[in-house]
Design an enzyme around this catalytic site. Sequence first.
Site, short mmCIF file in Angstrom:
data_model
loop_
_atom_site.label_atom_id
_atom_site.label_comp_id
_atom_site.label_asym_id
_atom_site.label_seq_id
_atom_site.Cartn_x
_atom_site.Cartn_y
_atom_site.Cartn_z
N GLY B 36 0.80 -1.26 0.04
CA GLY B 36 -0.07 0.03 -0.06
C GLY B 36 0.85 1.25 -0.01
N LEU B 37 0.12 2.32 -0.30
CA LEU B 37 0.86 3.77 -0.47
C LEU B 37 1.72 3.83 1.05
CD1 LEU B 37 -1.93 5.89 -1.88
CD2 LEU B 37 0.24 5.05 -2.77
N SER B 40 -0.35 4.46 4.26
CA SER B 40 -1.56 3.73 4.23
C SER B 40 -1.87 3.15 5.79
CB SER B 40 -1.42 2.71 3.28
OG SER B 40 -0.24 1.82 3.47
N GLY B 41 -0.91 2.81 6.40
CA GLY B 41 -1.11 2.16 7.59
C GLY B 41 -0.55 0.77 7.86
N LYS B 42 0.37 0.61 6.78
CA LYS B 42 0.83 -0.82 6.83
C LYS B 42 1.65 -1.28 8.09
CE LYS B 42 3.58 0.03 3.21
NZ LYS B 42 3.24 1.68 3.08
N SER B 110 5.93 -1.85 -1.99
CA SER B 110 5.96 -2.80 -3.24
C SER B 110 4.89 -2.27 -4.16
CB SER B 110 5.70 -4.15 -2.73
OG SER B 110 4.46 -4.27 -1.89
#
Lengths: 203, 203
Positions: B36-37, B40-42, B110
């Site tokens: 994710g961007l 994003s909260g990854k 990614s």
Amino acid sequence: MTDARSTNITWHSGSVSRADREKLLGQRGVTLWLTGLSASGKSTIACIVEKMLLDRKKHAYRLDGDNVRHGLNKNLGFSAEERAENIRRIGEVAKLFTDAAVIVIASFISPYRKDRDAVRANLGAGDFVEVYVKVSVEAAERRDPKGLYKKARAGEIKGFTGIDDPYEAPERPEIVIDTENTDPENAARRVLEYLDAHGYLQS
Amino acid sequence: MTDARSTNITWHSGSVSRADREKLLGQRGVTLWLTGLSASGKSTIACIVEKMLLDRKKHAYRLDGDNVRHGLNKNLGFSAEERAENIRRIGEVAKLFTDAAVIVIASFISPYRKDRDAVRANLGAGDFVEVYVKVSVEAAERRDPKGLYKKARAGEIKGFTGIDDPYEAPERPEIVIDTENTDPENAARRVLEYLDAHGYLQS
């Protein structure tokens, strides 16, 4: 499956630490680095150590040419520079596994002292245990289970460690195993005894 | 320490298998791949998933920029080719950890579908679980906790995903988390529920 919203736990205590993982597994992360000539017995000893650790309910993982050269390092050749990068990457992976609290059993000829010492320096104190799997070139050549020494002597393999490329023995390895005078089972027991004596098999 | 020679066990049954390790740990090895961007909260979700797994006595390990870009991949830059090699190496490391029976939580922007799909193809069926941590560029830019979007808009960072470099959303991710409508705790619970429902939390 419970409703995700039904609990009111707040997760703000930060990341899980290496110590948390070590406590979970009841062991300390460490990299056992087996170095020695081709046919010294590294792989055999590595497999037995792995089995003995499993029997003790310990979580170990082997890194060797089989699972590294065809994967992570498949884009590397055998020049001095690429051999160094090969060992560097393996060392970094071993460091991650060690941080994950796993007992890593790395089994590579790793002939150059400088490359091994760089891995040692990159891992924390106590996280790197060098196991010198010692054998004379003559004895290794007599064993020659894969016929590699024969090919090297015939010039079919170039830059073969012990024949036309040097093997630099460790100067201060934590463990030395003379495989001309010890069978693989006893060698593996010595490694286990070292781990036991130094507290790696408890958290 | 017992005398190594006092037992007569013979070790000839071959290597320890992945199934042996999974049985030991009471879980199945798997790679959770959070994409994710930026913002994003990854990472937040990854940390909570890791903590929830530890609370379930499961052995997990996070791979992220912090422990990869400064170690294994410190010799890689940010060209398209080097980004691909970055993800390739991470995928290979995730594969090793998965084979070691660990639950890997990989958290990387990614952005390119091709690179992620190569990791998926390289891992076995069921070993790769893609978690799309979804957020609009607008929302991510409003969060911007590290001020990176601001720098990218100002031209101080080039090739920033979502601004002047594309983010290719997964087409068939196993899990989609819309972080504009779910808080990180609930997102993490959804991941745990997925693991539970698909049998990863037992061996």
